[in-house]
Structures are given as structure tokens and as C-alpha cells.
Design a protein around this motif. Structure first.
Motif, PDB file in Angstrom:
ATOM      1  N   THR A 197     147.658 -38.718  25.257  1.00 41.61           N
ATOM      2  CA  THR A 197     147.275 -38.087  23.990  1.00 41.61           C
ATOM      3  C   THR A 197     148.063 -38.612  22.800  1.00 41.61           C
ATOM      4  O   THR A 197     147.638 -38.450  21.664  1.00 41.61           O
ATOM      5  N   ARG A 198     149.217 -39.239  23.072  1.00 39.53           N
ATOM      6  CA  ARG A 198     150.020 -39.802  21.978  1.00 39.53           C
ATOM      7  C   ARG A 198     150.860 -40.949  22.525  1.00 39.53           C
ATOM      8  O   ARG A 198     151.503 -40.813  23.558  1.00 39.53           O
ATOM      9  N   GLU A 221     163.166 -30.445  31.393  1.00 35.67           N
ATOM     10  CA  GLU A 221     163.486 -31.293  30.253  1.00 35.67           C
ATOM     11  C   GLU A 221     164.849 -31.922  30.481  1.00 35.67           C
ATOM     12  O   GLU A 221     165.796 -31.248  30.869  1.00 35.67           O
ATOM     13  N   GLN A 249     160.417 -39.379  24.663  1.00 33.49           N
ATOM     14  CA  GLN A 249     160.706 -39.922  23.341  1.00 33.49           C
ATOM     15  C   GLN A 249     162.098 -40.508  23.380  1.00 33.49           C
ATOM     16  O   GLN A 249     162.954 -40.042  24.127  1.00 33.49           O
ATOM     17  N   TYR A 257     158.537 -32.876  32.023  1.00 30.59           N
ATOM     18  CA  TYR A 257     157.356 -32.848  32.865  1.00 30.59           C
ATOM     19  C   TYR A 257     157.202 -31.447  33.442  1.00 30.59           C
ATOM     20  O   TYR A 257     158.187 -30.705  33.582  1.00 30.59           O
ATOM     21  N   TYR A 266     162.944 -36.617  28.062  1.00 27.12           N
ATOM     22  CA  TYR A 266     161.639 -36.596  28.708  1.00 27.12           C
ATOM     23  C   TYR A 266     161.447 -35.241  29.358  1.00 27.12           C
ATOM     24  O   TYR A 266     162.415 -34.529  29.651  1.00 27.12           O
ATOM     25  N   GLU A 280     153.049 -38.885  25.036  1.00 27.44           N
ATOM     26  CA  GLU A 280     152.598 -37.591  25.544  1.00 27.44           C
ATOM     27  C   GLU A 280     151.334 -37.795  26.360  1.00 27.44           C
ATOM     28  O   GLU A 280     150.474 -38.596  25.995  1.00 27.44           O
ATOM     29  N   THR A 338     155.999 -35.715  28.673  1.00 27.69           N
ATOM     30  CA  THR A 338     156.355 -36.269  27.368  1.00 27.69           C
ATOM     31  C   THR A 338     157.622 -37.102  27.499  1.00 27.69           C
ATOM     32  O   THR A 338     158.428 -36.883  28.397  1.00 27.69           O
ATOM     33  N   ASP A 391     148.160 -35.598  28.692  1.00 26.39           N
ATOM     34  CA  ASP A 391     147.519 -34.281  28.696  1.00 26.39           C
ATOM     35  C   ASP A 391     147.949 -33.400  29.865  1.00 26.39           C
ATOM     36  O   ASP A 391     147.631 -32.219  29.895  1.00 26.39           O
TER      37      ASP A 391
END
Length: 126
Positions: free
Chosen positions: A26-27, A80, A51, A70, A68, A43, A49, A45
Motif C-alpha cells: 500500500t505504500r 514493533e 521505515q 508486523y 518495523y 507498508e 510496516t 495491507d
């Protein structure tokens, strides 16, 4: 003979990989300045994520700070992990990461005694 052939075909069909539905991204934003500085954000769906951002380090490396996450397999929340990678190595923080057992009290006392002995100049031959 037909039974053996049928059993072989069934076993091959059961052993075939089971595919999941594809996961949509999605990103996906990336910036690489070519000089050791960069950033990215990712990111999916399914809740995954990541970064990170990198800057030039003092020894020619990229110093990276990021995170990151999940989803937990039971769906109760997310894992996280935040991290830093620089001249001092890789350091990650998360309540989900394993930690060493605490040092027992008697070991702490023995270390204190050993330090006192070193300070007093006491040595032991090997």
C-alpha cells in the motif's frame, strides 16, 4: 497397478505448494541520495510496516535508525521493533525481544569483592 498410479498422482497433488492470496503493497517510498543518506517507508495491507533513515557515519558507513512492525499470529496486536545501527553496532528495542536472565545476587557480590581486591592490589597466581 491403477491403484499405485492413482496413489502417486494424489500424493504429488497433496505435496504441491499451497499458495496464499497475494499481499498488496500500500505504500513504498524510497529516497537514495547516493552519498550514504537515504530513507524508506514500506507498508503492506496485512499490517507489515518498515521505515528507516540513514545518514553518513564517521567511519564511512551509513548510520541507520528505523523500525518495523508486523501483526501477531493470533491477531491480538502488533510486534514493533525500533533499532539503531551505527559505529556502536546494531541495537534493537522491543518488549518482544528476549532478554538475558538477571545476574544472581551472589555473583554481584563476588564481582564487588573481586573489584575491591583489585583496587587493594591483591593478585592471584595462575
Amino acid at each position: 497397478m491403477k491403484t499405485i498410479i492413482f496413489a502417486c498422482i494424489v500424493s504429488v497433488a497433496l505435496a504441491a505448494p499451497q499458495f496464499q492470496d497475494p499481499i498488496a503493497i500500500t505504500r513504498d517510498e524510497r529516497v537514495d541520495n547516493g552519498d550514504g543518506t537515504f530513507s524508506y517507508v514500506f507498508e503492506a495491507d496485512n499490517g507489515i510496516t518498515a521505515q528507516a533513515a540513514g545518514v553518513q557515519g564517521s567511519q564511512g558507513q551509513s548510520n541507520i535508525e528505523g523500525s518495523y512492525s508486523y501483526p501477531l499470529s493470533d491477531g491480538s496486536g502488533f510486534v514493533e521493533v525500533r533499532y539503531v545501527a551505527d559505529e556502536n553496532g546494531f541495537r534493537a528495542e522491543s518488549p518482544f525481544l528476549p532478554t538475558p536472565h538477571p545476574t544472581p545476587a551472589h555473583v554481584i557480590e563476588l564481582l564487588r569483592i573481586a573489584e575491591e581486591q583489585r583496587a587493594a592490589g591483591i593478585t592471584f597466581e595462575k
